[in-house]
Scaffold this motif. Structure first.
Motif, short mmCIF file in Angstrom:
data_model
loop_
_atom_site.label_atom_id
_atom_site.label_comp_id
_atom_site.label_asym_id
_atom_site.label_seq_id
_atom_site.Cartn_x
_atom_site.Cartn_y
_atom_site.Cartn_z
N UNK A 1 0.83 -1.20 0.00
CA UNK A 1 0.00 0.00 0.00
C UNK A 1 0.87 1.26 0.00
N UNK A 2 1.97 1.24 0.75
CA UNK A 2 2.88 2.38 0.73
C UNK A 2 3.51 2.56 -0.65
N UNK A 3 3.80 1.46 -1.32
CA UNK A 3 4.33 1.55 -2.68
C UNK A 3 3.30 2.19 -3.62
N UNK A 4 2.06 1.77 -3.52
CA UNK A 4 0.99 2.34 -4.36
C UNK A 4 0.85 3.83 -4.10
N UNK B 1 2.95 5.75 -14.29
CA UNK B 1 3.63 5.01 -13.23
C UNK B 1 2.75 3.87 -12.73
N UNK B 2 1.45 4.11 -12.63
CA UNK B 2 0.52 3.04 -12.21
C UNK B 2 0.54 1.90 -13.21
N UNK C 1 1.68 -3.45 -14.21
CA UNK C 1 2.07 -4.38 -15.26
C UNK C 1 3.09 -5.37 -14.72
N UNK C 2 4.01 -4.88 -13.90
CA UNK C 2 5.02 -5.75 -13.29
C UNK C 2 4.44 -6.55 -12.13
N UNK C 3 3.55 -5.95 -11.37
CA UNK C 3 3.06 -6.54 -10.13
C UNK C 3 2.03 -7.65 -10.35
N UNK C 4 1.14 -7.46 -11.30
CA UNK C 4 0.00 -8.37 -11.43
C UNK C 4 -0.15 -8.89 -12.85
N UNK C 5 -0.95 -9.94 -12.96
CA UNK C 5 -1.28 -10.44 -14.29
C UNK C 5 -2.36 -9.54 -14.90
N UNK C 6 -2.51 -9.63 -16.19
CA UNK C 6 -3.55 -8.86 -16.87
C UNK C 6 -4.92 -9.23 -16.32
N UNK C 7 -5.13 -10.50 -16.07
CA UNK C 7 -6.40 -10.98 -15.55
C UNK C 7 -6.70 -10.41 -14.16
N UNK C 8 -5.68 -10.38 -13.29
CA UNK C 8 -5.88 -9.82 -11.95
C UNK C 8 -6.25 -8.35 -12.01
#
Length: 105
Positions: free
Chosen positions: A15-18, A26-27, A32-39
């Motif tokens: 949450x602090x990173x977000x 930036x989001x 894109x790195x953190x989650x899959x497209x589906x997530x």
């Protein structure tokens, strides 16, 4: 509360990173790195379902507009009505006046 079950140092870090993200680009890069497209699509869909529910749209219309299942719509409905208030908080910030509009209908 459900939120108490996920509280941890790892969740705080996420949450602090977000909160450090400065703009849409930036989001996009981070998620894109953190989650899959589906997530990511699932999260975006849930927010859109919450928005539609606040607009008093019917389940059929929401299902047609978003592609969400009735189970997803029902879960989001419970969170909008009885959850921690996160959906309402962010929707009122994204769409000022939404609360007044929903009470007039």
């Amino acid at each position: 509360m459900q939120i108490d079950k996920i509280r941890s140092e790892q969740t705080d870090q996420l949450f602090n990173a977000i909160l450090q993200l400065k703009d849409l680009e930036e989001c996009y890069s981070f998620f894109d790195d953190l989650s899959t497209m589906s997530e990511l699509q699932s999260l975006a869909q849930r927010l859109e379902v919450a928005h539609a529910l606040k607009q008093k749209k019917t389940y059929d219309r929401i299902q047609n507009d978003t592609g969400a299942s009735t189970a997803t719509i029902s879960r989001v409905r419970r969170c909008v009505d009885y959850g921690s208030g996160g959906y309402n908080l962010i929707l009122n910030r994204l769409y000022p006046g939404l609360e007044e509009q929903t009470h007039k209908k």
